[in-house]
Design an enzyme around this catalytic site. Structure first.
Site, PDB file in Angstrom:
ATOM      1  N   HIS A 150     -11.507   2.686  -5.789  1.00 55.64           N
ATOM      2  CA  HIS A 150     -10.230   2.962  -5.839  1.00 55.64           C
ATOM      3  C   HIS A 150     -10.171   4.070  -7.000  1.00 55.64           C
ATOM      4  CE1 HIS A 150      -5.721   2.910  -6.813  1.00 55.64           C
ATOM      5  NE2 HIS A 150      -5.912   2.883  -5.353  1.00 55.64           N
ATOM      6  N   HIS A 170      -3.913  10.105  -2.831  1.00 55.00           N
ATOM      7  CA  HIS A 170      -2.726   9.553  -3.091  1.00 55.00           C
ATOM      8  C   HIS A 170      -1.704  10.654  -2.921  1.00 55.00           C
ATOM      9  CE1 HIS A 170      -4.403   6.257  -5.477  1.00 55.00           C
ATOM     10  NE2 HIS A 170      -3.768   5.619  -4.840  1.00 55.00           N
ATOM     11  N   HIS A 179      -6.371   3.593   2.049  1.00 52.73           N
ATOM     12  CA  HIS A 179      -6.220   2.173   1.749  1.00 52.73           C
ATOM     13  C   HIS A 179      -6.497   1.122   2.772  1.00 52.73           C
ATOM     14  CE1 HIS A 179      -4.251   4.434  -1.636  1.00 52.73           C
ATOM     15  NE2 HIS A 179      -4.557   3.405  -2.374  1.00 52.73           N
ATOM     16  N   HIS A 300       5.671   1.059  -3.465  1.00 51.47           N
ATOM     17  CA  HIS A 300       4.392   0.998  -3.668  1.00 51.47           C
ATOM     18  C   HIS A 300       4.143   1.272  -5.257  1.00 51.47           C
ATOM     19  CE1 HIS A 300       0.559   3.183  -4.678  1.00 51.47           C
ATOM     20  NE2 HIS A 300      -0.015   2.157  -4.215  1.00 51.47           N
ATOM     21  N   HIS A 304       3.315  -1.591  -8.585  1.00 51.61           N
ATOM     22  CA  HIS A 304       2.088  -1.244  -9.233  1.00 51.61           C
ATOM     23  C   HIS A 304       2.345  -1.414 -10.946  1.00 51.61           C
ATOM     24  CE1 HIS A 304      -1.720  -0.226  -7.414  1.00 51.61           C
ATOM     25  NE2 HIS A 304      -0.897   0.236  -6.419  1.00 51.61           N
ATOM     26  N   PHE A 321      -3.969   3.988 -11.759  1.00 51.85           N
ATOM     27  CA  PHE A 321      -4.658   3.971 -10.510  1.00 51.85           C
ATOM     28  C   PHE A 321      -6.149   3.695 -10.798  1.00 51.85           C
ATOM     29  CE2 PHE A 321      -1.503   6.829  -8.144  1.00 51.85           C
ATOM     30  CZ  PHE A 321      -0.910   5.790  -7.571  1.00 51.85           C
ATOM     31  N   HIS A 334      -1.505  -4.131  -1.381  1.00 50.75           N
ATOM     32  CA  HIS A 334      -1.950  -2.874  -0.440  1.00 50.75           C
ATOM     33  C   HIS A 334      -1.880  -3.543   1.154  1.00 50.75           C
ATOM     34  CE1 HIS A 334      -2.022   0.719  -1.799  1.00 50.75           C
ATOM     35  NE2 HIS A 334      -2.349   0.139  -2.997  1.00 50.75           N
TER      36      HIS A 334
HETATM   37 CU1  C2O Z   1      -4.391   3.867  -4.534  1.00 50.82          CU
HETATM   38 CU2  C2O Z   1      -1.620   0.976  -4.588  1.00 50.82          CU
HETATM   39  O1  C2O Z   1      -2.804   2.679  -5.173  1.00 50.82           O
END
Ligand code: C2O
Length: 568
Positions: A150, A170, A179, A300, A304, A321, A334
């Site tokens: 990631h 992203h 993802h 999303h 996070h 990230f 995810h």
């Molecule tokens: Cu690539 Cu939830 O992030």
């Protein structure tokens, strides 16, 4: 031999010297440059089609992919450095083309809701994860290497192939498919480590009320993670609209807000492909885009940030990230995003992107047999073919959570009009302002009185363009339409058009390559047809748009303007 060589040199020099006369070029340097260009030509394929007459023979390259030989360290403007590259360059590996799992030999893996899993499953997952965590860093199946995947794809560790432009997954249409791939391989590796080919990841269903706390299973054993915000542990209800501070809402009100936000992001705000999937990201510098889809922005990004630890500078691990995938909860978060992609297809007539620049984009992942796979976006559009599916949870409770106006439109409209007469607002298309306080602009609508058919064909879209997040920090601002009282407004009301949320990459500018670190401004696109109907503003020439800063980082953020557009 020696004389032959000299003869050759002399004739080459003669030709070069004579060329200016022949070609009537004044500066001989131009010829040298032309020769150099000619020599370099075959190594740089044509990126974009030229004029129609030239197009015939040139093979156009579709899609983006990372250039594996370019893996390098990244660093942030503040000097924070991060290095996630594999110990051995992947460009030295034998690469295989991705093959679908054989449906006759492997059963469908069913991903279940994390709050509904049983003890047996928990034991299995914990065991698989402990093994994964014990593998050495040299093993690409190890948990650290999985987490670093990631990091590699989100901090600009790779350049694009055929271009020195930044590569990132992203804030564009690469978000969902990349993802999905990451989870696909991760899940199969976990299963393989315990010899169970039915093993499936759980999903954290934060979009349904029963799932709106951190699932209990992530509070114990190998699924627990220390770098989280302890004040958000169960029984605290997740805040899908998280602003980097506590909402102060009662659990019931928080649930209502969450459902209304889900409605906006999944239903009325996601009526076109681009609104939901994010902008088309294409090869090369010019193809770079930065306009995330609704779900990527929130929940999303907000989730996070909500999970990440309040004692770390960028709320690591989940809040940034580069570190996010170090928390096992990342994968369940995810899995839910991935499930919602499916659900979105179900409720919006299975819309899908047919653009080869999307379908042909490809990335690299190690599988459970330690083979490096090259896998295309076009390969991951059918989860059944990929050998997994989702357990049904609920009939998406947010489908009935359509927000209502905070003030009845009959009352709000005259108020807004008289306010506008007292303080005429500037035109909105280009103003370049810092978001250090709420901003309200009058935005004129190019088309009014569109027919039902026209509205179905093209969604009216509010574009907040040129959003410049300076420094790599958490930024959130909301966008409202025809708002009377800013102090009480939120996603539960029709006036809420959407939100812009930016979370830290950790490091994203590039330090050790020939890439110039470039910060690209973002655009926020919000579908507003339904909102205009709910606010009885469909026939209005102008609407009032308010940008409301929701986080401290907004004081370092500028916006270039607001306009209305139409999207198919
Ligand atoms: Cu690539 Cu939830 O992030």
């Amino acid at each position: 031999m020696e004389t032959k060589k000299w003869g050759l040199v002399v004739s080459v020099v003669f030709i070069i010297a004579a060329l200016p006369l022949v070609l009537r070029v004044k500066d001989p340097r131009e010829i040298q440059y032309a020769l150099i260009r000619e020599l370099l030509k075959p190594s740089i394929p044509k990126l974009l089609p030229g004029s129609s007459s030239m197009r015939k023979k040139e093979a156009r390259i579709f899609g983006v992919s990372p250039n594996l030989t370019t893996c390098h360290q990244s660093s942030s403007p503040s000097g924070f450095r991060i290095y996630c590259c594999p110990p051995r360059s992947e460009s030295d590996e034998a690469i295989i083309e991705f093959q679908f799992p054989d449906p006759s030999s492997s059963p469908l893996r069913i991903r279940r809701a994390a709050h509904l899993v049983d003890h047996n499953y928990l034991t299995k997952y914990n065991k698989a994860l402990s093994i994964m965590k014990s593998l050495p860093y040299t093993d690409p199946r190890s948990f650290t290497r999985q987490a670093n995947l990631h990091c590699l794809y989100c901090t600009g560790s790779y350049n694009q192939k055929y271009s020195n432009s930044e590569f990132s997954i992203h804030r564009s249409w690469l978000f969902f498919p990349w993802h999905r791939m990451m989870l696909y391989f991760h899940e199969r590796i976990l299963g393989n480590l315990i010899g169970d080919d039915t093993f499936a990841l759980p999903f954290w269903s934060w979009d349904i009320p029963e799932g709106m706390v951190i699932p209990e299973m992530y509070m114990n054993a190998s699924l627990f993670h220390g770098e989280r915000d302890f004040s958000h542990f169960p029984p605290n209800v997740v805040d899908l609209d998280y602003r980097n501070k506590e909402s102060g809402l009662s659990p019931e009100d928080q649930i209502r807000t969450n459902l209304a936000l889900m409605y906006r992001q999944m239903v009325s705000g996601a009526k076109t492909m681009e609104l939901f999937m994010g902008c088309p990201y294409r090869l090369g510098e010019a193809g770079f885009c930065n306009s995330p889809g609704t779900i990527e922005l929130a929940p999303h990004n907000t989730v996070h940030d909500w999970i990440g630890s309040n004692s770390n500078p960028s709320r690591e691990d989940m809040g940034a990230f580069y570190s996010a995938a170090r928390d096992p909860l990342f994968y369940a978060h995810h899995a839910n995003i991935d499930r919602l992609w499916e659900v979105w297809g179900d409720i919006h007539n299975e819309m899908t992107i047919k653009d080869p620049d999307w379908l042909e984009s490809y990335f690299y992942f190690y599988d459970e047999k330690l083979q490096l796979n090259k896998i295309k976006v076009g390969d991951v559009l059918d989860t059944t073919k990929l050998g997994y599916g989702y357990e049904e949870v609920d009939i998406n409770p947010w489908l009935n959570a359509r927000p209502k106006p905070s003030v009845p439109p009959e009352i709000a409209r005259p108020l807004l009009k008289s306010r506008h007469l007292q303080h005429p607002l500037q035109p909105s298309n280009h103003f370049a302002r810092i978001l250090d306080g709420s901003l309200t602009y009058r935005v004129s609508r190019p088309k009014i009185g569109r027919s039902k058919k026209e509205k179905e064909e093209e969604e009216e879209v509010l574009v907040v363009h040129g959003i410049d997040v300076q420094g790599d920090m958490f930024v959130k601002f909301d966008v409202y339409i025809n708002v009377v009282d800013e102090t009480t407004i939120g996603p539960r009301f029709s006036e809420f058009a959407g939100t812009f949320v930016h979370i830290t990459s950790g490091a994203e500018s590039v330090s050790e390559s020939n890439i110039e670190a470039k910060r690209k401004k973002a655009n926020l696109k919000l579908g507003i047809s339904e909102i205009l109907a709910d606010l009885k503003a469909e026939g209005d020439q102008d609407i009032w748009v308010t940008l409301l800063p929701r986080s401290h980082g907004c004081i370092n953020t500028t916006v270039d303007g607001i306009k209305i557009d139409y999207l198919k």
